[in-house]
Design an enzyme around this catalytic site. Structure first.
Site, PDB file in Angstrom:
ATOM      1  CG  ASP A  93      -1.784   1.176   1.376  1.00 26.17           C
ATOM      2  OD1 ASP A  93      -2.271   1.679   0.342  1.00 26.17           O
ATOM      3  OD2 ASP A  93      -1.987   1.645   2.511  1.00 26.17           O
ATOM      4  CG  PHE A  94       1.698   5.792  -1.381  1.00 25.40           C
ATOM      5  CD1 PHE A  94       3.065   5.744  -1.618  1.00 25.40           C
ATOM      6  CD2 PHE A  94       1.112   7.017  -1.097  1.00 25.40           C
ATOM      7  CE1 PHE A  94       3.837   6.903  -1.565  1.00 25.40           C
ATOM      8  CE2 PHE A  94       1.863   8.181  -1.052  1.00 25.40           C
ATOM      9  CZ  PHE A  94       3.229   8.129  -1.284  1.00 25.40           C
ATOM     10  CG  ASP A  95      -1.725   7.715   1.155  1.00 22.59           C
ATOM     11  OD1 ASP A  95      -1.217   8.818   1.393  1.00 22.59           O
ATOM     12  OD2 ASP A  95      -2.175   7.397   0.038  1.00 22.59           O
ATOM     13  CG  ASP A 110      -2.149   1.942   6.495  1.00 28.22           C
ATOM     14  OD1 ASP A 110      -2.081   1.771   5.249  1.00 28.22           O
ATOM     15  OD2 ASP A 110      -2.699   2.934   7.009  1.00 28.22           O
TER      16      ASP A 110
END
EC number: 3.1.3.12
Length: 391
Positions: A147-149, A330
């Protein structure tokens, strides 16, 4: 309309179930919820949020079960995550739906409770996944998804200010030289590609509705593309309705509308959630939630987990051989990928990047890291291991 099929209480998404029906607190359902740490309470029909306050849980992570259309309407207006209407023998099912119920059931036994997950605090550190054993990576050939954020980037007040943490892009570059790497984000494809900026890897935007391969080839979900005009209209209406609330940001993406409320007053969050859910009902769009965000997207059976399976299958057909999927994420939307990693033909390694936004919620992940900085360090260690020929 009559009743709905089974509905699911999921401790990853729900901290409590609030009942506005009879003796439900003494039911087998309430007992089962208590066993997995999901709270229960009775509600007043005109103020279901008061029960959430007593339990110290947010309406956005609570379920309401009620047989009174007034209670259903009040729960919907307060921004509860899931509102279930109870209509024994099908009585007043239409009225409950008209009041805003997400589902209508005839008896509590139609509610399913997800079990088997652990709380975030109970997970071992992901450094253990670098070793051997049934759940480890030693001697295996990984394909690593991020994932990124909140995973490669810290969560920041302004989503436009998000950048990879120190060392993340260098670690991704090294890892991509040794195994397939992909970034799966809720952001637009062009946005996440620019922010990460590492060549030769997979990028998926909008939770997988659109992606590019390392060779630059582009793929999109054509069924999702049909919803683009509807999403644009919904974004405009929500901007008009919510744009004046301090701290609320309405982000129109190609395949979604994300409404961020991290910086909004807590007493306005229910109003924001209710408006987005009403827009989803009006336009037949799917509503999903995340860390201080609620989002509209096309109402299709597609998510990060299905995107991960699609990429793995593409790699297999391209001759990559047997791969062990690893996923780092997350947020709630990453749970679909954790499920996919655990339920695929090859048992993978799901890794949660911990945070405090949702308390000590349940997760399908098997390992954890304490921050995006630790995720970057894990990526570097995995690259080291593969460079030594230990993968």
């Amino acid at each position: 309309m009559g009743e709905s099929g089974p509905v699911v209480i999921d401790p990853r998404r729900h901290d409590a179930v609030l009942f506005g029906v009879g003796d439900a607190l003494g039911s087998a359902l309430a007992s089962q919820l208590g066993q997995i740490g999901v709270g229960t309470a009775a509600i007043a029909a005109d103020d279901p949020a008061a029960a959430a306050d007593r339990l110290r849980v947010r309406p956005g992570r609570c379920v309401v079960v009620a047989g009174d259309p007034a209670a259903v309407e009040a729960a919907r207006a307060a921004g509860f995550a899931l509102v279930i209407g109870l209509a024994p023998d099908g009585r007043d099912g239409d009225g409950l739906r008209a009041a805003g119920a997400d589902a209508v059931i005839a008896e509590l036994e139609q509610i399913t409770v997800r079990t088997g997950d652990r709380r975030m605090s109970q997970l071992p550190d992901a450094s253990q996944a670098l070793t051997g054993g049934a759940d480890g990576l030693a001697g295996r050939h990984p394909a690593v998804f991020f994932d990124f954020d909140g995973t490669l980037s810290d969560i920041v007040d302004d989503p436009d200010a998000a950048r990879p943490v120190a060392g993340a892009t260098a670690a991704l570059t090294r890892l991509a030289a040794r195994c397939p790497v992909a970034v799966l984000s809720g952001r637009d494809l062009a946005d996440v590609t620019k922010r990460v900026g590492v060549p030769g890897i997979w990028y998926a935007g909008s939770h997988g509705f659109e992606l590019t391969a390392p060779d630059g080839s582009h793929h999109q979900n054509d069924d999702a593309a049909a919803a683009i005009p509807v999403l644009a209209q919904a974004a405009g209406r929500l901007s008009d309705e919510l744009g004046t609330i301090p701290g609320v940001v309405v982000e129109h993406k190609r395949f979604g509308v994300a409404v961020h409320y991290r910086n909004a007053a807590r007493d306005r969050v229910g109003e924001v959630a209710a408006a987005v859910r009403a827009a989803g009902r009006h336009d037949a769009l799917r509503v999903t939630t995340g860390r201080e965000v609620i989002e509209l997207r096309p109402d299709l059976d597609w998510d990060k987990g299905k995107t991960l399976h699609w990429v793995i299958e593409h790699l297999r057909r391209s001759g990559s051989g047997a791969l062990t999927p690893v996923y780092l994420g997350d947020d709630i939307t990453d749970e679909d990928a954790f499920d996919a990693v655990r339920g695929g033909p090859v048992q993978g390694v799901p890794i949660l990047v911990r945070h405090n936004d949702d308390g000590d919620r349940a997760t399908a992940a098997l390992f954890a890291l304490d921050s995006p900085a630790r995720a970057a360090e894990f990526t570097e260690r995995l690259a080291d291991q593969l460079e030594r020929g230990e993968g």
